[in-house]
Design an enzyme around this catalytic site. Structure first.
Site, PDB file in Angstrom:
ATOM      1  N   TYR A 182      62.618  65.875 -59.603  1.00  0.00           N
ATOM      2  CA  TYR A 182      62.653  67.409 -59.857  1.00  0.00           C
ATOM      3  C   TYR A 182      60.981  67.317 -59.034  1.00  0.00           C
ATOM      4  O   TYR A 182      60.709  66.767 -59.375  1.00  0.00           O
ATOM      5  CB  TYR A 182      62.517  67.657 -61.235  1.00  0.00           C
ATOM      6  CG  TYR A 182      63.443  68.667 -61.595  1.00  0.00           C
ATOM      7  CD1 TYR A 182      63.466  70.178 -60.966  1.00  0.00           C
ATOM      8  CD2 TYR A 182      64.606  68.307 -62.287  1.00  0.00           C
ATOM      9  CE1 TYR A 182      64.452  70.818 -61.116  1.00  0.00           C
ATOM     10  CE2 TYR A 182      65.820  69.334 -62.973  1.00  0.00           C
ATOM     11  CZ  TYR A 182      65.717  70.429 -62.417  1.00  0.00           C
ATOM     12  OH  TYR A 182      66.457  71.126 -62.869  1.00  0.00           O
ATOM     13  N   GLU A 236      59.348  71.084 -58.446  1.00  0.00           N
ATOM     14  CA  GLU A 236      60.029  72.891 -58.134  1.00  0.00           C
ATOM     15  C   GLU A 236      58.441  73.232 -57.687  1.00  0.00           C
ATOM     16  O   GLU A 236      57.465  71.925 -58.504  1.00  0.00           O
ATOM     17  CB  GLU A 236      59.731  72.835 -59.371  1.00  0.00           C
ATOM     18  CG  GLU A 236      61.699  73.608 -60.106  1.00  0.00           C
ATOM     19  CD  GLU A 236      61.967  73.971 -61.033  1.00  0.00           C
ATOM     20  OE1 GLU A 236      61.514  73.393 -62.367  1.00  0.00           O
ATOM     21  OE2 GLU A 236      62.159  75.119 -61.657  1.00  0.00           O
ATOM     22  N   ASP A 246      68.937  86.029 -37.422  1.00  0.00           N
ATOM     23  CA  ASP A 246      70.119  84.864 -38.512  1.00  0.00           C
ATOM     24  C   ASP A 246      70.003  83.789 -37.850  1.00  0.00           C
ATOM     25  O   ASP A 246      71.706  84.097 -36.533  1.00  0.00           O
ATOM     26  CB  ASP A 246      70.902  85.192 -38.910  1.00  0.00           C
ATOM     27  CG  ASP A 246      71.393  84.275 -39.887  1.00  0.00           C
ATOM     28  OD1 ASP A 246      72.051  83.088 -39.130  1.00  0.00           O
ATOM     29  OD2 ASP A 246      72.394  84.574 -41.051  1.00  0.00           O
ATOM     30  N   THR A 286      70.740  77.846 -40.806  1.00  0.00           N
ATOM     31  CA  THR A 286      71.590  76.979 -41.612  1.00  0.00           C
ATOM     32  C   THR A 286      71.274  75.455 -40.962  1.00  0.00           C
ATOM     33  O   THR A 286      70.028  76.061 -39.731  1.00  0.00           O
ATOM     34  CB  THR A 286      72.969  76.870 -42.224  1.00  0.00           C
ATOM     35  OG1 THR A 286      73.259  76.878 -40.027  1.00  0.00           O
ATOM     36  CG2 THR A 286      73.480  78.301 -42.891  1.00  0.00           C
ATOM     37  N   LYS A 332      74.943  73.536 -38.482  1.00  0.00           N
ATOM     38  CA  LYS A 332      75.986  73.691 -37.865  1.00  0.00           C
ATOM     39  C   LYS A 332      75.568  73.169 -36.267  1.00  0.00           C
ATOM     40  O   LYS A 332      75.494  71.825 -36.024  1.00  0.00           O
ATOM     41  CB  LYS A 332      76.012  75.417 -37.742  1.00  0.00           C
ATOM     42  CG  LYS A 332      76.696  76.107 -39.256  1.00  0.00           C
ATOM     43  CD  LYS A 332      76.782  77.495 -38.898  1.00  0.00           C
ATOM     44  CE  LYS A 332      77.214  78.175 -40.537  1.00  0.00           C
ATOM     45  NZ  LYS A 332      75.988  78.158 -41.135  1.00  0.00           N
ATOM     46  N   ARG A 376      73.449  69.888 -44.948  1.00  0.00           N
ATOM     47  CA  ARG A 376      73.800  71.549 -45.448  1.00  0.00           C
ATOM     48  C   ARG A 376      72.811  71.791 -45.945  1.00  0.00           C
ATOM     49  O   ARG A 376      72.269  71.605 -46.464  1.00  0.00           O
ATOM     50  CB  ARG A 376      75.013  71.791 -46.707  1.00  0.00           C
ATOM     51  CG  ARG A 376      75.881  72.175 -46.694  1.00  0.00           C
ATOM     52  CD  ARG A 376      77.202  71.947 -47.425  1.00  0.00           C
ATOM     53  NE  ARG A 376      78.060  71.596 -46.433  1.00  0.00           N
ATOM     54  CZ  ARG A 376      78.503  72.245 -44.935  1.00  0.00           C
ATOM     55  NH1 ARG A 376      79.106  74.341 -45.239  1.00  0.00           N
ATOM     56  NH2 ARG A 376      79.412  72.080 -44.510  1.00  0.00           N
TER      57      ARG A 376
HETATM   58  N1  DSN Z   1      80.684  79.900 -42.962  1.00  0.00           N
HETATM   59  C1  DSN Z   1      80.347  80.418 -41.942  1.00  0.00           C
HETATM   60  C2  DSN Z   1      80.428  79.887 -40.842  1.00  0.00           C
HETATM   61  O1  DSN Z   1      81.771  78.894 -41.134  1.00  0.00           O
HETATM   62  O2  DSN Z   1      80.333  80.289 -39.780  1.00  0.00           O
HETATM   63  C3  DSN Z   1      78.859  81.000 -42.031  1.00  0.00           C
HETATM   64  O3  DSN Z   1      78.162  80.768 -43.609  1.00  0.00           O
END
Ligand code: DSN
Length: 438
Positions: A58, A60, A204, A230, A233, A239
């Site tokens: 933990y 925080e 984004d 994110t 990707k 993730r």
């Molecule tokens: N679900 C993601 C995507 O497939 O692009 C976006 O959050």
């Protein structure tokens, strides 16, 4: 009864049900072609950190200012992640704690906006994202949303129209980027619109962030005030989410903290909106894995990888168009291809199902001006990050397009499905994945 120390048994021995599910996923990832544009395969090093013992801790708060003792080593991991993220994205500020891109976006909204304020984002059916104002998402419930769209004939944003909409709606925040926009995000044009109406500009970059980090996609600086992403990707990390700012972290606008009314740096406001605003304890094992992934992305090889992702996507796009497939925007600049299947007489849902039966994983996707519902759709989205990680190149991309086309042309022919599935297995065998996992 003797209680065994926790470390004494591994998953295989202590929980055969979950072991079997994970084993099944290892085989699925090995034996199928993964073409979901938002997915990738992390390195063994990222996997090790993500599955490591920092999950126990933990923490925080932030490095040096935690609500718990024993944070010496997690502080070190988070500091490494922050330093590497700033270097990678040429940023002055970062927060690496958001559990996902949605939480990164939420923290930005809560920093720059009050409930009821107007935001402008790309329509979900035109390539945007749930958190950019969809009525079923917190963004659409808490804020007044004006969506902009792409043009029917070009598949691209028309800035004359966006500026006209912005003049009327007077949004406080404009969001650029999305989850199915195949072209470069036009940061500079969006900034011109934002300046004209006095709006903040948020990018984004969840989808192209690996391409942005390596200069294969234009940079959001100096145009965007705040950037979210994110990490899993094109960036090929675990993730998770991420927030970035350039020099605007010093708060040139004098935004005040809602409760105290005190003016703070935007960086402090963002930090406190992430924790305690919307999250509790950070996922320290994931933050350690983010640090590893950022380190990998800083290596020169990662730029070669990013270039290969785009070369593969462009090759696929050309091959599809030669076979009379209609690509939104007529191609791609990135890792994403969005195909309108209307002229192929099957829905996105059916295409997704039949391709899956043949060992090819894609996702059904709305296309601009879609007449079908989000659960059926008229399109599929395809992406190249995962197959590029696997080592596949342009020759394999042409082969994959042939396989996809065989299924789309004869979706109900089981013999075709079976034959494609065999060819997929042969291709996958040539590019083994996670062989170290047995
Ligand atoms: N679900 C993601 C995507 O497939 O692009 C976006 O959050």
């Amino acid at each position: 009864m003797t209680i065994k120390p926790v470390a004494s048994t591994g998953l295989r021995d202590c929980d055969s049900e979950v072991f079997s599910a994970i084993r099944g996923e290892v085989l699925r990832e090995n034996e199928t072609l993964e073409l979901i544009a938002s997915e990738n395969f992390v390195s063994q090093a990222v996997l090790e950190a993500a599955g490591g013992i920092m999950t126990n801790k933990y923490a925080e708060g932030y490095p040096g200012k935690r609500y718990y003792g024993g944070c010496e080593w997690v502080d070190e991991a988070e500091n490494i992640a922050r330093d590497r993220a700033k270097k990678l994205f040429n940023a002055d500020y970062t927060n690496v704690q958001p559990h996902s891109g949605s939480q990164a976006n939420m923290a930005v909204f809560f920093t720059f906006l009050q409930p009821g304020d107007t935001i402008m984002g790309l329509d979900l059916a035109h390539g945007g994202h749930l958190t950019h104002g969809s009525p079923v998402n917190f963004s659409g419930k808490l804020f007044n949303v004006i969506s902009y769209q792409v043009e029917k004939d070009t598949g691209r944003v028309n800035f004359d129209k966006v500026v006209e909409q912005a003049r009327q709606a007077k949004p406080k925040l404009i969001i650029c980027g999305g989850s199915a926009y195949p072209r470069f995000i036009e940061f500079e044009s969006f900034r011109t619109v934002a300046d004209e109406v006095g709006a903040f500009l948020m990018a984004d970059i969840a989808h192209p962030s690996g391409l942005v980090a390596t200069g294969v996609h234009p940079s959001p600086w100096p145009y965007c005030h705040v950037v979210t992403s994110t990490t899993h990707k094109t960036l090929r990390g675990p993730r998770g989410g991420l927030i970035l700012m350039g020099s605007d972290w010093e708060n040139p606008w004098g935004i005040v903290a809602p409760k105290s009314g005190r003016t703070k740096n935007v960086s402090e406001l963002l930090d406190s909106n992430v924790m305690p605003g919307i999250q509790g304890g950070p996922l320290m094992h994931i933050i350690a894995a983010k640090a590893v992934a950022f380190g990998e992305a800083l290596m020169p090889e990662f730029q070669d990888y990013s270039k290969a992702i785009v070369a593969n996507a462009k090759t696929m796009a050309e091959a599809f168009m030669k076979k009379d497939y209609y690509l939104i925007s007529g191609g791609t600049d990135t890792h994403v291809i969005l195909i309108d299947l209307t002229n192929k007489e099957l829905s996105g849902k059916k295409a997704e199902n039949r391709l899956e039966a043949a060992g090819i994983t894609v996702n059904k996707n709305m296309v601009p001006y879609d007449k079908r519902s989000p659960m059926i759709t008229s399109g599929i989205r395809i992406g190249t990050p995962a197959m590029t990680t696997r080592g596949m190149g342009v020759d394999e991309m042409v082969q994959i397009v042939d396989l996809i086309d065989s299924v789309i042309q004869a979706p109900d022919d089981e013999l075709v499905t079976e034959s494609v599935r065999n060819e997929v297995k042969e291709m996958c065998d040539q590019f083994p994945l996670y062989s170290e996992l047995g």
